[in-house]
Design an enzyme around this catalytic site. Structure first.
Site, PDB file in Angstrom:
ATOM      1  N   GLY A   1      31.333  39.759  46.914  1.00  8.52           N
ATOM      2  CA  GLY A   1      31.440  38.849  47.861  1.00  8.52           C
ATOM      3  C   GLY A   1      30.374  37.783  48.235  1.00  8.52           C
ATOM      4  O   GLY A   1      30.802  37.082  48.954  1.00  8.52           O
TER       5      GLY A   1
ATOM      6  N   GLU B   1      29.221  45.114  43.822  1.00  6.41           N
ATOM      7  CA  GLU B   1      29.734  44.441  42.657  1.00  6.41           C
ATOM      8  C   GLU B   1      30.189  43.028  42.657  1.00  6.41           C
ATOM      9  O   GLU B   1      31.052  42.478  42.940  1.00  6.41           O
ATOM     10  CB  GLU B   1      31.658  45.186  43.120  1.00  6.41           C
ATOM     11  CG  GLU B   1      31.636  46.585  42.806  1.00  6.41           C
ATOM     12  CD  GLU B   1      33.065  47.223  43.481  1.00  6.41           C
ATOM     13  OE1 GLU B   1      33.558  46.356  44.201  1.00  6.41           O
ATOM     14  OE2 GLU B   1      33.330  48.163  42.942  1.00  6.41           O
ATOM     15  N   PRO B   2      29.331  42.272  42.241  1.00  3.29           N
ATOM     16  CA  PRO B   2      28.899  40.930  42.090  1.00  3.29           C
ATOM     17  C   PRO B   2      29.999  40.344  41.217  1.00  3.29           C
ATOM     18  O   PRO B   2      29.930  40.880  40.125  1.00  3.29           O
ATOM     19  CB  PRO B   2      27.606  40.465  42.151  1.00  3.29           C
ATOM     20  CG  PRO B   2      27.191  41.758  41.288  1.00  3.29           C
ATOM     21  CD  PRO B   2      27.959  42.754  41.806  1.00  3.29           C
ATOM     22  N   GLY B   3      30.736  39.289  41.614  1.00  2.07           N
ATOM     23  CA  GLY B   3      31.645  38.605  40.437  1.00  2.07           C
ATOM     24  C   GLY B   3      31.043  36.929  40.444  1.00  2.07           C
ATOM     25  O   GLY B   3      30.567  36.541  39.515  1.00  2.07           O
TER      26      GLY B   3
ATOM     27  N   TYR C   1      42.788  27.141  47.990  1.00  2.00           N
ATOM     28  CA  TYR C   1      41.878  27.307  49.180  1.00  2.00           C
ATOM     29  C   TYR C   1      41.353  26.095  49.774  1.00  2.00           C
ATOM     30  O   TYR C   1      40.362  26.016  50.795  1.00  2.00           O
ATOM     31  CB  TYR C   1      40.714  28.300  48.973  1.00  2.00           C
ATOM     32  CG  TYR C   1      40.968  29.478  47.789  1.00  2.00           C
ATOM     33  CD1 TYR C   1      41.846  30.427  48.335  1.00  2.00           C
ATOM     34  CD2 TYR C   1      40.463  29.557  46.789  1.00  2.00           C
ATOM     35  CE1 TYR C   1      42.167  31.460  47.315  1.00  2.00           C
ATOM     36  CE2 TYR C   1      40.654  30.611  45.756  1.00  2.00           C
ATOM     37  CZ  TYR C   1      41.581  31.472  46.154  1.00  2.00           C
ATOM     38  OH  TYR C   1      42.051  32.459  45.229  1.00  2.00           O
TER      39      TYR C   1
ATOM     40  N   CYS D   1      53.032  18.166  37.006  1.00  2.00           N
ATOM     41  CA  CYS D   1      53.710  17.240  37.864  1.00  2.00           C
ATOM     42  C   CYS D   1      53.680  17.542  39.271  1.00  2.00           C
ATOM     43  O   CYS D   1      54.718  18.167  39.612  1.00  2.00           O
ATOM     44  CB  CYS D   1      55.283  17.596  37.107  1.00  2.00           C
ATOM     45  SG  CYS D   1      54.925  17.178  35.498  1.00  2.00           S
TER      46      CYS D   1
ATOM     47  N   TYR E   1      36.453  32.520  38.724  1.00  2.00           N
ATOM     48  CA  TYR E   1      37.908  32.246  39.292  1.00  2.00           C
ATOM     49  C   TYR E   1      38.530  30.976  39.046  1.00  2.00           C
ATOM     50  O   TYR E   1      39.200  30.307  39.654  1.00  2.00           O
ATOM     51  CB  TYR E   1      38.041  32.356  40.937  1.00  2.00           C
ATOM     52  CG  TYR E   1      37.425  33.710  41.044  1.00  2.00           C
ATOM     53  CD1 TYR E   1      38.038  34.776  41.128  1.00  2.00           C
ATOM     54  CD2 TYR E   1      36.251  33.977  42.035  1.00  2.00           C
ATOM     55  CE1 TYR E   1      37.637  36.118  41.229  1.00  2.00           C
ATOM     56  CE2 TYR E   1      35.473  35.126  42.146  1.00  2.00           C
ATOM     57  CZ  TYR E   1      36.343  36.341  41.925  1.00  2.00           C
ATOM     58  OH  TYR E   1      35.872  37.622  42.344  1.00  2.00           O
TER      59      TYR E   1
HETATM   60  N1  LLP Z   1      34.940  43.920  44.683  1.00  2.00           N
HETATM   61  C1  LLP Z   1      36.224  44.060  44.731  1.00  2.00           C
HETATM   62  C2  LLP Z   1      36.858  45.227  45.194  1.00  2.00           C
HETATM   63  C3  LLP Z   1      36.859  42.555  44.956  1.00  2.00           C
HETATM   64  O1  LLP Z   1      37.852  42.458  45.537  1.00  2.00           O
HETATM   65  C4  LLP Z   1      36.079  41.558  44.701  1.00  2.00           C
HETATM   66  C5  LLP Z   1      37.017  40.420  44.586  1.00  2.00           C
HETATM   67  C6  LLP Z   1      34.886  41.626  44.174  1.00  2.00           C
HETATM   68  C7  LLP Z   1      34.208  42.825  44.061  1.00  2.00           C
HETATM   69  C8  LLP Z   1      33.967  40.414  43.709  1.00  2.00           C
HETATM   70  O2  LLP Z   1      33.670  39.639  44.582  1.00  2.00           O
HETATM   71  P1  LLP Z   1      32.943  38.192  44.435  1.00  2.00           P
HETATM   72  O3  LLP Z   1      31.600  38.564  44.070  1.00  2.00           O
HETATM   73  O4  LLP Z   1      33.514  37.705  43.171  1.00  2.00           O
HETATM   74  O5  LLP Z   1      33.085  37.310  45.584  1.00  2.00           O
HETATM   75  N2  LLP Z   1      40.173  34.038  43.810  1.00  2.00           N
HETATM   76  C9  LLP Z   1      39.256  33.963  45.011  1.00  2.00           C
HETATM   77  C10 LLP Z   1      38.287  35.232  45.089  1.00  2.00           C
HETATM   78  C11 LLP Z   1      39.010  36.422  45.033  1.00  2.00           C
HETATM   79  C12 LLP Z   1      38.145  37.649  45.277  1.00  2.00           C
HETATM   80  C13 LLP Z   1      38.940  38.745  44.781  1.00  2.00           C
HETATM   81  N3  LLP Z   1      37.974  40.120  44.872  1.00  2.00           N
HETATM   82  C14 LLP Z   1      38.499  32.736  44.871  1.00  2.00           C
HETATM   83  O6  LLP Z   1      38.717  31.869  43.955  1.00  2.00           O
HETATM   84  O7  LLP Z   1      37.725  32.425  45.740  1.00  2.00           O
END
Ligand code: LLP
Length: 430
Positions: free
Chosen positions: A250, A287-289, A331, A358, A388
């Site tokens: 997050g 859990e960074p994404g 968003y 379109c 994303y």
């Molecule tokens: N762990 C869990 C359980 C999650 O649901 C998520 C993201 C993460 C980790 C990773 O979060 P991050 O570090 O990437 O913020 N599509 C949206 C973001 C959806 C995130 C969903 N869950 C966007 O483009 O902003």
């Protein structure tokens, strides 16, 4: 507008002899000549360095959230750097297995895992299963009764965590806030449901309850939200004496001029400090994404039309759009833009960058800056598209999904090829 803020570009971005954007030692205009547009260009060393930051802080308990960006090369890279991988569906699981990731390093998430997904996860021996609901506990009980062999793999009994909803409202877009009580995710703490889930999971014979998980949302800039989440997790989980706590991902990243975000290292320290203050003795994981992948990439497009509407605005249309980056539409997310041929040029014109779908809503950059001499054929770049974007892409209007190129030390390697018209028919059996 001044030139694009340098801090938004990948770590290994530089300026070539003609003023053009170079990433990982590769001239982006050459990449375009080789791979076409649109194209996602990832700075591989940037990805690796963000992975290392997470592993440095959390060791084995740093897990990459693959939903941010996943292909075999990314799964391999994360695994090579020592990260576990979070998969949220059978599809993400499939890609990670195809990449050769050790199933024991996978954490299987999802708020509505099907019986088939659970069966696959158990049979390959995922390291952690994060259970989200009583219905999922029912499914596990059913599988334990009917297919007990799934629970007796070489890796020992399945290790289960419960996802709780801690009642923490993160400051972010409502669609990506997940810690508040009004959420589809997890077992709610405030209603007592989370405690019931713990009792039930503890009583189960077929698997071991090893920990508690929470994820309060995504693109969160205010790190105190994470400290609050850790405190809430501690208050709930400490009396349970379980081995593991996962605080999710997050961490927000900067997309546009003026935004500032903590680094993974700063975020990690804050979480560890909050965990110590909350008296947490369990092992803590993250859990960074987005914070791993977002700033590693830029998307390169070709400008196809420039429509000047005096007194209204100028539309610059590129050869991609909401199918490669739906975030602005979903968003209202902001992005910067600039021309790849002149990274350091002042961006004196404000234009709206739109795609080729379109829909009037198909916009990529609402108020983007470009040099005054922007012209058809120019290569327009949007930075911070590594998370994303590709992963949320679609085939809307039967647009072919772009390729992904990893660059490092002057080498470019294609890791996902561009779709072909044949791919559009691959599932069509009628
Ligand atoms: N762990 C869990 C359980 C999650 O649901 C998520 C993201 C993460 C980790 C990773 O979060 P991050 O570090 O990437 O913020 N599509 C949206 C973001 C959806 C995130 C969903 N869950 C966007 O483009 O902003």
């Amino acid at each position: 507008m001044s030139p694009v803020p340098w801090s938004l570009l990948p770590d290994n971005a530089s300026v070539g002899g003609d003023g053009q954007l170079v990433i990982g030692g590769c001239d982006t205009l050459d990449l375009v000549a080789e791979f076409g547009t649109p194209v996602f260009v990832y700075d591989e060393d940037h990805l690796r360095s963000r992975c290392r930051e997470a592993v440095e802080a959390f060791g084995d308990h740093a897990v990459y959230a693959s939903k941010a960006f996943l292909c075999k090369a990314m799964a391999k890279l994360a695994a090579e750097e020592g990260l576990g991988i979070d998969v949220a569906t059978g599809g993400e699981l499939h890609v990670c297995l195809a990449a050769g990731v050790d199933p024991a390093r996978l954490t299987f998430h999802g708020n509505n895992k099907s019986v088939a997904e659970l069966r696959t996860g158990l049979s390959v021996g995922v390291g952690r299963l994060v259970v989200d609901s009583f219905d999922e506990l029912d499914r596990l009980d059913h599988l334990a009764a009917t297919e007990p062999e799934l629970f007796e793999g070489d890796g020992g009994r399945p290790q289960v965590l419960l996802r709780i909803t801690p009642g923490i409202k993160a400051e972010t877009h409502a669609y990506i806030a997940t810690g508040q009580d009004d959420s589809k995710f997890g077992f709610t703490v405030s209603t007592g449901v989370a405690h019931q889930a713990v009792e039930r999971a503890r009583a189960a014979d077929a698997y071991d309850l090893v920990g508690i998980h929470a994820h309060i949302g995504s693109q969160v800039f205010r790190v105190d939200s994470f400290a609050n989440a850790v405190a809430a997790l501690g208050a709930f989980a400490n009396p349970l004496g379980l081995d593991e706590l996962i605080v999710g991902g997050g961490l927000g990243v900067a997309y546009v001029e003026g935004e500032e975000a903590a680094t993974i290292t700063q975020w990690s320290r804050l979480i560890q400090k909050a965990a110590a203050e909350a008296g947490i003795t369990a092992t803590v994981g993250i859990e960074p994404g987005r914070s791993i992948a977002a700033a590693a990439a830029v998307t390169l497009y070709t400008v196809g039309t420039v429509k000047d509407l005096p007194g209204i605005r100028t539309y610059v249309a590129v050869d991609g759009g909401m199918s490669d980056n739906p975030r602005p539409v979903l968003y209202g997310s902001g992005y910067e833009t600039f021309l790849a041929r002149s990274v350091l040029a002042d961006r004196t014109e404000t234009v709206r960058v739109v795609g080729k779908h379109c829909e009037s809503g198909d916009l990529l950059v609402r108020e983007g800056g470009v040099p005054a001499d922007v012209a058809v054929g120019d290569i327009l770049a949007t930075p911070v598209t590594g998370a994303y974007g590709h992963s949320m892409g679609s085939n809307y209007n039967k647009i072919l999904r772009p390729p992904v190129v990893f660059v490092s030390n002057g080498d470019a390697r294609l890791v996902v090829r561009r779709e072909t018209p044949e791919d559009l028919l691959a599932t069509d059996v009628g």
